[in-house]
Design a protein around this motif. Structure first.
Motif, PDB file in Angstrom:
ATOM      1  N   VAL A 137      -0.840 -15.595  54.339  1.00  0.00           N
ATOM      2  CA  VAL A 137      -1.598 -16.228  55.482  1.00  0.00           C
ATOM      3  C   VAL A 137      -1.690 -15.006  56.493  1.00  0.00           C
ATOM      4  CG1 VAL A 137      -1.674 -17.929  57.355  1.00  0.00           C
ATOM      5  CG2 VAL A 137      -1.163 -18.522  55.222  1.00  0.00           C
ATOM      6  N   CYS A 138      -0.708 -14.312  56.898  1.00  0.00           N
ATOM      7  CA  CYS A 138      -0.781 -13.338  57.860  1.00  0.00           C
ATOM      8  C   CYS A 138      -1.582 -12.158  57.542  1.00  0.00           C
ATOM      9  CB  CYS A 138       0.659 -12.833  58.184  1.00  0.00           C
ATOM     10  SG  CYS A 138       1.685 -14.336  58.905  1.00  0.00           S
ATOM     11  N   ASP A 139      -1.541 -11.810  56.122  1.00  0.00           N
ATOM     12  CA  ASP A 139      -2.307 -10.711  55.565  1.00  0.00           C
ATOM     13  C   ASP A 139      -3.515 -10.974  55.515  1.00  0.00           C
ATOM     14  OD1 ASP A 139      -2.914  -8.548  54.212  1.00  0.00           O
ATOM     15  OD2 ASP A 139      -2.008  -8.996  52.344  1.00  0.00           O
ATOM     16  N   ALA A 140      -4.223 -12.336  55.135  1.00  0.00           N
ATOM     17  CA  ALA A 140      -5.395 -12.874  54.936  1.00  0.00           C
ATOM     18  C   ALA A 140      -6.143 -12.686  56.542  1.00  0.00           C
ATOM     19  CB  ALA A 140      -5.575 -14.185  54.707  1.00  0.00           C
ATOM     20  N   VAL A 141      -5.430 -13.267  57.609  1.00  0.00           N
ATOM     21  CA  VAL A 141      -5.973 -13.232  58.829  1.00  0.00           C
ATOM     22  C   VAL A 141      -5.996 -11.910  59.421  1.00  0.00           C
ATOM     23  CG1 VAL A 141      -5.445 -13.972  61.411  1.00  0.00           C
ATOM     24  CG2 VAL A 141      -4.812 -15.592  59.395  1.00  0.00           C
ATOM     25  N   LEU A 142      -5.044 -10.922  59.219  1.00  0.00           N
ATOM     26  CA  LEU A 142      -5.179  -9.426  59.654  1.00  0.00           C
ATOM     27  C   LEU A 142      -6.209  -8.692  58.926  1.00  0.00           C
ATOM     28  CD1 LEU A 142      -1.771  -7.701  59.859  1.00  0.00           C
ATOM     29  CD2 LEU A 142      -3.345  -8.205  61.790  1.00  0.00           C
ATOM     30  N   ASP A 143      -6.644  -9.094  57.820  1.00  0.00           N
ATOM     31  CA  ASP A 143      -7.854  -8.663  57.139  1.00  0.00           C
ATOM     32  C   ASP A 143      -9.225  -8.735  57.737  1.00  0.00           C
ATOM     33  OD1 ASP A 143      -6.869  -7.232  54.952  1.00  0.00           O
ATOM     34  OD2 ASP A 143      -7.280  -8.814  53.553  1.00  0.00           O
ATOM     35  N   GLU A 144      -8.982  -9.989  58.678  1.00  0.00           N
ATOM     36  CA  GLU A 144     -10.509 -10.344  59.343  1.00  0.00           C
ATOM     37  C   GLU A 144     -10.381  -9.657  60.988  1.00  0.00           C
ATOM     38  OE1 GLU A 144     -11.308 -14.574  59.278  1.00  0.00           O
ATOM     39  OE2 GLU A 144     -10.312 -14.729  57.287  1.00  0.00           O
ATOM     40  N   TYR A 145      -9.430  -9.174  61.377  1.00  0.00           N
ATOM     41  CA  TYR A 145      -9.108  -8.707  62.434  1.00  0.00           C
ATOM     42  C   TYR A 145     -10.360  -7.751  63.012  1.00  0.00           C
ATOM     43  CZ  TYR A 145      -7.701  -5.794  66.500  1.00  0.00           C
ATOM     44  OH  TYR A 145      -7.612  -5.247  67.814  1.00  0.00           O
ATOM     45  N   GLU A 146     -10.918  -8.034  64.136  1.00  0.00           N
ATOM     46  CA  GLU A 146     -11.911  -7.487  64.585  1.00  0.00           C
ATOM     47  C   GLU A 146     -12.112  -6.224  65.462  1.00  0.00           C
ATOM     48  OE1 GLU A 146     -12.927 -11.198  66.319  1.00  0.00           O
ATOM     49  OE2 GLU A 146     -14.349 -11.893  64.376  1.00  0.00           O
ATOM     50  N   GLY A 147     -10.774  -5.940  65.909  1.00  0.00           N
ATOM     51  CA  GLY A 147     -10.771  -4.720  66.819  1.00  0.00           C
ATOM     52  C   GLY A 147     -10.963  -4.660  68.119  1.00  0.00           C
ATOM     53  N   SER A 148     -10.757  -6.189  68.724  1.00  0.00           N
ATOM     54  CA  SER A 148     -10.845  -5.963  70.257  1.00  0.00           C
ATOM     55  C   SER A 148      -9.689  -5.723  70.920  1.00  0.00           C
ATOM     56  CB  SER A 148     -10.968  -7.756  70.754  1.00  0.00           C
ATOM     57  OG  SER A 148     -10.120  -8.329  70.045  1.00  0.00           O
TER      58      SER A 148
END
Ligand SMILES: NC(=O)c1ccc[n+]([C@@H]2O[C@H](COP(=O)([O-])OP(=O)(O)OC[C@H]3O[C@@H](n4cnc5c(N)ncnc54)[C@H](OP(=O)(O)O)[C@@H]3O)[C@@H](O)[C@H]2O)c1
Length: 384
Positions: free
Chosen positions: A344-355
């Protein structure tokens, strides 16, 4: 000298109750309790308030707050633990998870000494918390045992440029030495059986995945300003060496004591002095060995994910911490497996948008976005 006024957020938890043990041991001439706060444990909070007589108590849950207010006539009862900061000289933040953010921010803004156990607030809100550390009078003293150890080690040097490396020790948790295959079907009870520390459920699960150590790497970066390439983790199953600082001349200074959180709590209460009560004293006649080994980054993927989020900076640590909270709740509720926490953590970090968060509201928004994404990842996995 007048006793030091202490407020304890999260007073009913593992850190909170041990803080009260230290205060009880030190005596009312050294420390008095100015405020206590909890989420919803009304009975425990009422008992603590009757013993320690704080002027104010905070209860997040509305129903529990009404129960507490009825039981404690003459005591101010509020909702937000940030309100405990008024009137305290030292604030111990023992709230678990992102809910501790308001206490961290309020204590530093008020120019108070903050004994920080609630690592999640510093990890999620590093860019917002850092400037608050320069508020006149504000002081952040870590309660996490590893960071308390490093804090003590760094007192041996007067120049931060002399630090060449920080080495955080990790017990390895209950699953040390096991392979990913062996851990595929572990239960919640297996993960809660920590070999050396008795702690609340969230941090105990984090210890089993090594996410706790990963979060501590980010915490060390924020606290001591050392870049990620110079923060190492070593597994040390006895939990006696609590962490180390290595200096440019090759010297390594370590802090040792038996695993007992009352020592770092007492350090934060007494800083810059030492308290008079000894916790975790070592009996050298029985301490036969100290072992060290590298962490297994393949089985314990959360540690690598934390380095990744820390290096990405901005809101990435907030995303990781929020995703992890949701994943741990999901594991405790039986919705995902132990290995699913890292997924779950990996999948969410993959979507990180860089804010990059500039304000507390930005941090709250980043936390909410990451929580939504983590919940959606869990729902998709359950639907498969
Ligand atoms: N325990 C340790 O040895 C240890 C060591 C190092 C660092 N830490 C860190 O210290 C923090 C606390 O850990 P812990 O093990 O003491 O946790 P814990 O035993 O679960 O206690 C958590 C405390 O936070 C309160 N709380 C929970 N949700 C809340 C909310 N929404 N609003 C306000 N208060 C809330 C709880 O109140 P209720 O009782 O009413 O739920 C309780 O007082 C964590 O960040 C952890 O990583 C802990």
């Amino acid at each position: 000298m007048a006793p030091v006024r202490v407020a304890i957020a999260g007073s009913t938890g593992s850190i909170g109750t041990q803080t009260l043990e230290v205060i009880r041991a030190e005596g009312a001439d050294r420390y008095v309790v100015a405020g206590l706060g909890a989420g919803s444990s009304a009975d425990a909070l009422i008992a603590q308030a009757r013993e320690f007589r704080p002027a104010v108590v905070a209860v997040a849950d509305g129903t529990a707050r009404a129960v507490v207010a009825a039981a404690l006539p003459g005591v101010e009862v509020v909702a937000d633990q940030a309100e405990l900061v008024d009137g305290a000289e030292v604030v111990i933040n023992g709230v678990v998870g992102f809910a501790g953010l308001s206490v961290t921010v309020a204590a530093l803004r008020a120019g108070t000494r903050l004994g920080l156990a609630n690592k999640e607030s510093l990890i999620a809100a590093g860019p917002v918390v850092q400037p608050l550390r320069s508020t006149p009078g504000a002081e952040l003293v870590p309660v996490d045992s590893e960071h308390c150890a490093v804090h003590q080690c760094l007192r041996s040097s007067i120049d931060a440029r002399e630090i060449s490396r920080i080495v955080l020790t990790a017990s390895g948790g209950p699953f040390r030495g096991r392979t990913a295959d062996e851990l595929a079907g572990v239960s919640v009870d297996d993960a809660l059986a920590h070999p050396t520390w008795s702690m609340g459920p969230k941090i105990t699960i984090d210890s089993s995945t090594l996410m706790n150590k990963g979060l501590e790497v980010i915490e060390a970066h924020e606290l001591f300003g050392v870049d990620y390439d110079r923060i190492d983790v070593v597994v040390h199953p006895q939990s006696v060496v609590h962490s180390m600082a290595e200096f440019t001349d090759g010297s390594t200074i370590a802090q040792l004591s038996m695993p007992d959180m009352r020592l770092p709590i007492g350090y934060a209460l007494g800083y810059p002095n030492r308290i008079g009560t000894a916790f975790g004293r070592i009996d050298w006649s029985t301490l036969s060995r100290l072992d060290f080994e590298p962490p297994d980054l393949t089985t314990f993927r959360c540690l690598g994910l934390a380095y990744q989020a820390g290096r990405a900076g901005g809101s990435a640590p907030a995303w990781l911490s929020a995703a992890n909270e949701v994943a741990v709740d999901g594991f405790l509720a039986g919705l995902i497996s132990w290995a699913g926490i890292a997924d779950v953590c990996d999948a969410v970090l993959d979507e990180y948008e860089g804010s990059v968060p500039d304000t507390v509201d930005d941090v709250i928004a980043a936390d909410a976005t990451a929580r939504r994404r983590a919940s959606s990842v869990i729902e998709h996995r359950m639907a498969r």
